[in-house]
Design a protein around this motif. Sequence first.
Motif, mmCIF file in Angstrom:
data_model
loop_
_atom_site.group_PDB
_atom_site.id
_atom_site.type_symbol
_atom_site.label_atom_id
_atom_site.label_comp_id
_atom_site.label_asym_id
_atom_site.label_seq_id
_atom_site.Cartn_x
_atom_site.Cartn_y
_atom_site.Cartn_z
ATOM 1 N N ARG A 34 -19.539 7.799 17.737
ATOM 2 C CA ARG A 34 -20.648 8.677 17.379
ATOM 3 C C ARG A 34 -20.604 9.914 18.256
ATOM 4 N N ASP A 76 -24.652 13.979 15.644
ATOM 5 C CA ASP A 76 -25.017 13.622 14.277
ATOM 6 C C ASP A 76 -23.810 13.251 13.421
ATOM 7 N N GLY A 111 -29.325 7.936 11.290
ATOM 8 C CA GLY A 111 -29.504 9.384 11.229
ATOM 9 C C GLY A 111 -28.259 10.232 11.194
ATOM 10 N N ALA A 112 -27.094 9.652 10.973
ATOM 11 C CA ALA A 112 -25.870 10.455 10.883
ATOM 12 C C ALA A 112 -25.992 11.459 9.750
ATOM 13 N N ARG A 113 -25.547 12.697 9.989
ATOM 14 C CA ARG A 113 -25.659 13.763 8.988
ATOM 15 C C ARG A 113 -24.309 14.209 8.455
ATOM 16 N N HIS A 137 -18.904 18.449 12.255
ATOM 17 C CA HIS A 137 -19.963 18.958 13.131
ATOM 18 C C HIS A 137 -20.639 20.177 12.514
ATOM 19 N N ALA A 173 -22.858 18.821 9.791
ATOM 20 C CA ALA A 173 -23.992 18.090 10.342
ATOM 21 C C ALA A 173 -25.108 19.023 10.796
ATOM 22 N N LYS A 174 -24.783 20.284 10.989
ATOM 23 C CA LYS A 174 -25.805 21.263 11.371
ATOM 24 C C LYS A 174 -26.406 21.957 10.153
ATOM 25 N N THR A 181 -29.036 19.079 5.334
ATOM 26 C CA THR A 181 -28.480 17.789 4.927
ATOM 27 C C THR A 181 -28.892 17.365 3.526
ATOM 28 N N LYS A 232 -32.776 21.100 10.237
ATOM 29 C CA LYS A 232 -33.096 19.792 10.797
ATOM 30 C C LYS A 232 -32.696 18.633 9.887
#
Length: 259
Positions: free
Chosen positions: A9, A12, A46-48, A196, A199-200, A203, A257
């Motif tokens: 991990r 996110d 909560g992984a995005r 990454h 993930a920002k 989502t 978010k």
Amino acid sequence: MADGLQIAREGDVAIFTLAREDRLNALTPSLLIALREAIEAALAEGARALVLTGAGRAFCSGADLQPDGTDALSPDLGETLAGSYNPLARTLADLPVPLVVAVNGPAVGAGMGFALAGDIVIAAHSAYFQLAFANIGLVPDAGATWMVAKCVGRARTMEMALLGDKISASDAQAMGLIARVVEDGYALEEARALAHRLAKGPTQALGMIRRQVIHALDHDLPASLALEAANQSRAGFTQDFSEAVQAFREKRPATFKGC
């Protein structure tokens, strides 16, 4: 860490590595079940964005034809597919977040099918793809028939599936099977960077985008227009859209978010 599966991990981003190097990451029912459960757990936590790759010199050599114990293949291979392969394929298709796949080496048989389940597939230059099923008297599975046919059409799919020849990473990119080819040793690095970045992002919108594309492959324009309208209604009520509008007004980058 489940047997044959490494999980990491990074904020996110959740990274899953097939890790049966002595078997070129060959698939067993228990490995596929463990991967599906690990993906579901990461999403719950909560992984995005997700990354899938292989350890060592292969991404995945396909099904392990010589497993034993609880992983012994059923005499009816359709039962094996129904119990472990197809549930994972459906989980990957229905993901609410982006999946980036780093193909570090050969992706063969079902390994090719699962590799192509990625939204963005990055392959090392020396990697190759192979629908090798006919070479052992079987038929494509793990969604490979659908995925390849949708990507490259009937003629190329027939050639690949009936002959079972290797397809280089460069040829796979040229025919639209994968997105990017990078120098050997850099596939995972590029995949992590993209994950990454994703993930920002917004989502919920990204999840709807990936499902819209899959939906469009099997539906006509009116159906696609209807789904776009429904999803746009949902996206328009998200906090991320409100943030994007505010950021536009304030002339600054938006901070999403994922809600």
